[in-house]
Motif scaffolding. Structure first.
Motif, PDB file in Angstrom:
ATOM      1  N   PHE A 190       0.828  -1.207   0.000  1.00 44.98           N
ATOM      2  CA  PHE A 190       0.000   0.000   0.000  1.00 44.98           C
ATOM      3  C   PHE A 190       0.863   1.258   0.000  1.00 44.98           C
ATOM      4  O   PHE A 190       0.617   2.202  -0.759  1.00 44.98           O
ATOM      5  CB  PHE A 190      -0.925  -0.003   1.212  1.00 44.98           C
ATOM      6  N   LEU A 191       1.885   1.280   0.861  1.00 42.67           N
ATOM      7  CA  LEU A 191       2.727   2.475   0.966  1.00 42.67           C
ATOM      8  C   LEU A 191       3.562   2.691  -0.297  1.00 42.67           C
ATOM      9  O   LEU A 191       3.767   3.834  -0.712  1.00 42.67           O
ATOM     10  CB  LEU A 191       3.646   2.354   2.184  1.00 42.67           C
ATOM     11  N   GLU A 192       4.030   1.612  -0.893  1.00 45.77           N
ATOM     12  CA  GLU A 192       4.904   1.741  -2.053  1.00 45.77           C
ATOM     13  C   GLU A 192       4.146   1.730  -3.372  1.00 45.77           C
ATOM     14  O   GLU A 192       4.731   2.058  -4.413  1.00 45.77           O
ATOM     15  CB  GLU A 192       5.929   0.604  -2.058  1.00 45.77           C
ATOM     16  N   GLY A 193       2.874   1.376  -3.360  1.00 39.67           N
ATOM     17  CA  GLY A 193       2.090   1.307  -4.585  1.00 39.67           C
ATOM     18  C   GLY A 193       0.950   2.302  -4.612  1.00 39.67           C
ATOM     19  O   GLY A 193       1.023   3.368  -5.235  1.00 39.67           O
ATOM     20  N   ASP A 194      -0.131   1.980  -3.924  1.00 37.72           N
ATOM     21  CA  ASP A 194      -1.338   2.819  -3.954  1.00 37.72           C
ATOM     22  C   ASP A 194      -1.069   4.231  -3.438  1.00 37.72           C
ATOM     23  O   ASP A 194      -1.540   5.214  -4.026  1.00 37.72           O
ATOM     24  CB  ASP A 194      -2.445   2.172  -3.116  1.00 37.72           C
ATOM     25  N   TRP A 195      -0.307   4.322  -2.333  1.00 36.04           N
ATOM     26  CA  TRP A 195      -0.093   5.651  -1.773  1.00 36.04           C
ATOM     27  C   TRP A 195       0.768   6.514  -2.685  1.00 36.04           C
ATOM     28  O   TRP A 195       0.554   7.735  -2.773  1.00 36.04           O
ATOM     29  CB  TRP A 195       0.538   5.558  -0.394  1.00 36.04           C
ATOM     30  N   ARG A 196       1.732   5.939  -3.351  1.00 37.11           N
ATOM     31  CA  ARG A 196       2.542   6.723  -4.295  1.00 37.11           C
ATOM     32  C   ARG A 196       1.689   7.237  -5.441  1.00 37.11           C
ATOM     33  O   ARG A 196       1.864   8.380  -5.895  1.00 37.11           O
ATOM     34  CB  ARG A 196       3.691   5.871  -4.823  1.00 37.11           C
ATOM     35  N   THR A 197       0.757   6.403  -5.917  1.00 37.93           N
ATOM     36  CA  THR A 197      -0.144   6.853  -6.983  1.00 37.93           C
ATOM     37  C   THR A 197      -1.024   7.994  -6.493  1.00 37.93           C
ATOM     38  O   THR A 197      -1.221   9.000  -7.204  1.00 37.93           O
ATOM     39  CB  THR A 197      -1.017   5.680  -7.455  1.00 37.93           C
ATOM     40  N   ILE A 198      -1.571   7.861  -5.282  1.00 38.48           N
ATOM     41  CA  ILE A 198      -2.410   8.925  -4.714  1.00 38.48           C
ATOM     42  C   ILE A 198      -1.607  10.213  -4.556  1.00 38.48           C
ATOM     43  O   ILE A 198      -2.077  11.312  -4.888  1.00 38.48           O
ATOM     44  CB  ILE A 198      -2.992   8.469  -3.365  1.00 38.48           C
ATOM     45  N   SER A 199      -0.379  10.110  -4.058  1.00 41.34           N
ATOM     46  CA  SER A 199       0.455  11.302  -3.870  1.00 41.34           C
ATOM     47  C   SER A 199       0.760  11.983  -5.202  1.00 41.34           C
ATOM     48  O   SER A 199       0.746  13.222  -5.300  1.00 41.34           O
ATOM     49  CB  SER A 199       1.758  10.911  -3.164  1.00 41.34           C
ATOM     50  N   LYS A 200       1.032  11.177  -6.224  1.00 38.54           N
ATOM     51  CA  LYS A 200       1.313  11.749  -7.547  1.00 38.54           C
ATOM     52  C   LYS A 200       0.108  12.511  -8.084  1.00 38.54           C
ATOM     53  O   LYS A 200       0.240  13.647  -8.578  1.00 38.54           O
ATOM     54  CB  LYS A 200       1.703  10.627  -8.507  1.00 38.54           C
TER      55      LYS A 200
END
Length: 400
Positions: free
Chosen positions: A147-157
């Motif tokens: 989640f931290l390295e995948g979904d959250w990076r997408t959300i932050s971008k």
């Protein structure tokens, strides 16, 4: 090359415009487009999920691997996309040391036999710990890390893109506002046109509306891009609910793994306790004496349940009459043994009584023992003929 230069100049202009807008907003000199309350709640929820997921992940890693050096090593192997080498657990290492010590002391001695038994249990505990760590890493740590390295990076971008779209939108609103103000100012001075040549007047009257129309066109484009990006970001933020459901399932699996691990440890220790003869009674310690005069101790024997005499009532103190029970001092001479169920015990070592309430012992002699309610479990009442007193359990071999 010409295209790249133009693109570079355009990007620099956009960056400068965003920087100006951001600075003016911080200084309170420009208006800012506010997001709706539901969107702000989604943003706050996403930030909260990210922060707590990071803390839970880090602390779970500490729980599974308390050694910080080992955690750093595993992190480096993971970043290098290499397999983490197998590491011996503390329990397995302790089991190895105990087995080697038993071989040096003599596997046939009481101490050596006990070391072997305890070492085997430690080995089983270490294997169970390794299985628990592996299960927790796959079923709990990996989903949190994904989640931290995948979904959250997408959300932050997407949130950064939305922030840039908002700055562009507010900058266009500011330019349109300035264009309208300039147009109104030009329209407020009609006599100014009469002092200029005709061709200049036509040029000025045409340029002002064109600037306003251009600003309105740019505003419509940036508004469309902002709305589209806001919708994309909203969908990603609403997906946090699915993330919570997934993490809930992983949490249940982690608890099941931990429960199974501790149940295994408990069963292993119960089995060891039975092997050492201390499951239902007091464990009688047994070690070889280093003194030449001391008697050689036989293997430890488990003490079965010791019968207890009825509770001695507490009698109020009477003036002039000594009452050791009321004063809280146990006097074995005032205690009668139970009618049946007393035990016979063989003395393992010589014991010198510390006071009048204790009974001195000689190695290999036979005495009768029993328990009293409320006594220290490490002591029994011993009788030898007319002599009676407290005796330590660790100096006895209780017979059936």
């Amino acid at each position: 090359m010409e295209f790249n230069v133009k693109k570079l100049a355009s990007d620099a202009g956009v960056f400068f415009s965003r920087a100006m807008q951001f600075t003016e907003e911080k200084l309170g000199q420009a208006e800012k487009t506010e997001l709706d309350a539901h969107f702000e709640n989604l943003l706050a929820r996403a930030d909260c999920t990210k922060n707590w997921t990071e803390k839970i992940l880090r602390q779970t890693e500490v729980l599974l691997q308390p050694n910080p050096s080992a955690r750093v090593e595993e992190f480096l192997y993971e970043k290098l996309d290499r397999k983490v080498p197998s590491r011996v657990t503390n329990g397995e290492l302790l089991a190895q040391y105990m087995t080697e010590a038993a071989n040096d002391f003599g596997p046939g001695t009481p101490y050596g036999k006990t070391l072997i038994k305890v070492g085997e249990t430690q080995r089983r505990l270490g294997a169970a710990e390794r299985e628990f760590i592996h299960s927790a890493s796959i079923n709990f740590l990996t989903p949190l890390r994904n989640f931290l390295e995948g979904d959250w990076r997408t959300i932050s971008k997407e949130r950064r893109i939305l922030q840039n779209r908002r700055l562009d939108l507010d900058a266009c609103k500011a330019r349109l506002k300035k264009a309208k103000a300039a147009e109104a100012k030009a329209a407020a001075v009609p006599d100014f046109q009469e002092t200029r040549p005709r061709n200049y007047v036509l040029s000025a009257s045409a340029s002002a509306p064109l600037s306003r129309l251009q600003a309105e066109h740019e505003l419509r484009l940036t508004q469309t891009e902002f709305d589209r990006q806001a919708e994309v970001t909203r969908l990603l933020l609403e997906g946090i609910s699915s993330t919570h459901v997934n993490h809930l399932r992983c949490l249940h699996e982690f608890v099941e793994s931990q429960t199974h691990y501790y149940a295994q440890c408990y069963q292993f220790m119960l089995d060891l306790q039975k092997q050492l003869g201390s499951f239902s009674g007091t464990f009688v310690g047994n070690a070889e004496s280093a003194s030449p005069a001391a008697a050689t101790s036989p293997p430890a024997v488990a003490a079965a349940s010791i019968p207890a005499v009825p509770t001695i009532p507490v009698v109020p103190t009477i003036v002039g009459v000594p009452n050791t029970v009321a004063e809280g001092v146990l006097n074995p001479n005032e205690v009668k043994p139970p009618a049946s169920g007393t035990r016979r015990a063989r003395v393992l070592y010589d014991y010198e009584a510390a006071d009048s309430t204790e009974l001195a012992l000689l190695a290999d002699e036979m005495i009768t023992v029993y328990s009293l309610p409320g006594m220290d479990p490490d002591w029994l009442i011993g009788e030898r003929g007319n002599q009676k007193g407290k005796v330590p359990v660790t100096y006895l071999e209780l017979l059936s």
